[in-house]
Design an enzyme around this catalytic site. Structure first.
Site, PDB file in Angstrom:
ATOM      1  N   ALA A  33       0.670  -0.971  -0.154  1.00 11.78           N
ATOM      2  CA  ALA A  33      -0.005  -0.030  -0.151  1.00 11.78           C
ATOM      3  C   ALA A  33       0.738   1.239  -0.015  1.00 11.78           C
ATOM      4  O   ALA A  33       2.147   1.358  -0.117  1.00 11.78           O
ATOM      5  CB  ALA A  33      -0.902   0.044   1.327  1.00 11.78           C
ATOM      6  N   ASN A  34       0.343   2.420   0.098  1.00 16.06           N
ATOM      7  CA  ASN A  34       1.014   3.505   0.219  1.00 16.06           C
ATOM      8  C   ASN A  34       0.100   4.520   1.278  1.00 16.06           C
ATOM      9  O   ASN A  34      -0.666   4.218   1.668  1.00 16.06           O
ATOM     10  CB  ASN A  34       1.068   4.517  -0.986  1.00 16.06           C
TER      11      ASN A  34
END
Ligand code: CTP
Ligand code: CA
Length: 230
Positions: A33-34
């Site tokens: 993810a980020n």
């Protein structure tokens, strides 16, 4: 009461907004993810709806509530986001504010990857995700008249944004100076310093709350819709 065009300049317009991160699975319990929170994209969706637009928000996994008056579609991966955007078209305006994962894990495991006791670590390989902004910007009958992208940059912000504008084929790039600010970051923060990069030039705004950026950007879009008779 009947709203007038003056209060609701985007009445009758359909806008598609992408927001938030994407999650790219490694196995059934793990993902890549980020740090995107979705705050900026969600605020833009709400501000456009406030100006009378019919807004479809395609949101990655976020902890924010769905904005009032906005039809929100929830997705996890970049491929799901691309499909949801495609299904939401046609639109008069598209705003791609999502931090789409550039890569997904090749050969996602069907079962949880287990330690085998030998101390060996798994190797992850990646494949490139579809570029939603570039796809939407492609010339053709379905191309929305106004396509707005974002750019997260840590250096040479405007130069990189100009290059991105050309590469993606969109009309505007909203460049985020993700390296600036007291906390040293924009992702997850409540404010944002942006540059609007278009074929016509660059407009730089002071550091503002993301909600204020959204309000001003929605107004700027409404002006352009009027000027260009979109
Ligand atoms: N974007 C997209 N689909 C992708 C990657 C990016 O729609 N697979 C959109 C983002 O929503 C944003 C714009 O493209 O509006 C630019 O994203 P950014 O990550 O800044 O640019 P990239 O082209 O992915 O280049 P890089 O990350 O290497 O800077
Ligand atoms: Ca990227």
């Amino acid at each position: 009461f009947y709203a007038t065009r003056g209060d609701r300049p985007l009445l009758g317009k359909h806008v598609v907004v992408t927001s938030g991160p994407t999650h790219e699975p490694i196995d059934p319990v793990r993902y890549i993810a980020n740090r995107s929170s979705g705050q900026q994209g969600h605020a833009i969706a709400a501000a456009l709806a406030g100006l009378g637009a019919r807004v479809t928000l395609v949101s990655g996994p976020v902890t924010l509530a769905d904005p009032a008056g906005v039809e929100t579609r929830h997705v996890e991966t970049a491929r799901q986001m691309a499909a949801a955007v495609d299904a939401a078209l046609p639109a008069d305006i598209v705003v791609c504010a999502a931090a789409v994962a550039d890569w997904r894990v090749a050969g996602e495991a069907d079962q949880k990857i287990k330690k085998d006791g030998s101390g060996q670590v798994p190797a992850l390989a990646f494949v490139e995700n579809p570029d939603i902004l570039a796809t939407v910007s492609k010339p053709g009958a379905r191309r929305p008249p106004l396509v707005v992208g974002f750019a997260a940059e840590t250096e040479k912000v405007v130069d990189h944004a100009r290059a991105k504008l050309a590469r993606k084929g969109c009309d505007w790039i909203i460049a985020n100076d993700v390296g600036s600010g007291p906390d040293g970051g924009v992702m997850g923060a409540a404010d944002n310093a942006i540059h609007i990069v278009t074929a016509g030039g660059v407009e730089s705004w002071p550091r503002l709350a993301k909600t204020e950026v959204a309000t001003r950007l929605a107004r700027r879009i409404a002006e352009t819709v009027k000027e260009r008779n979109i």
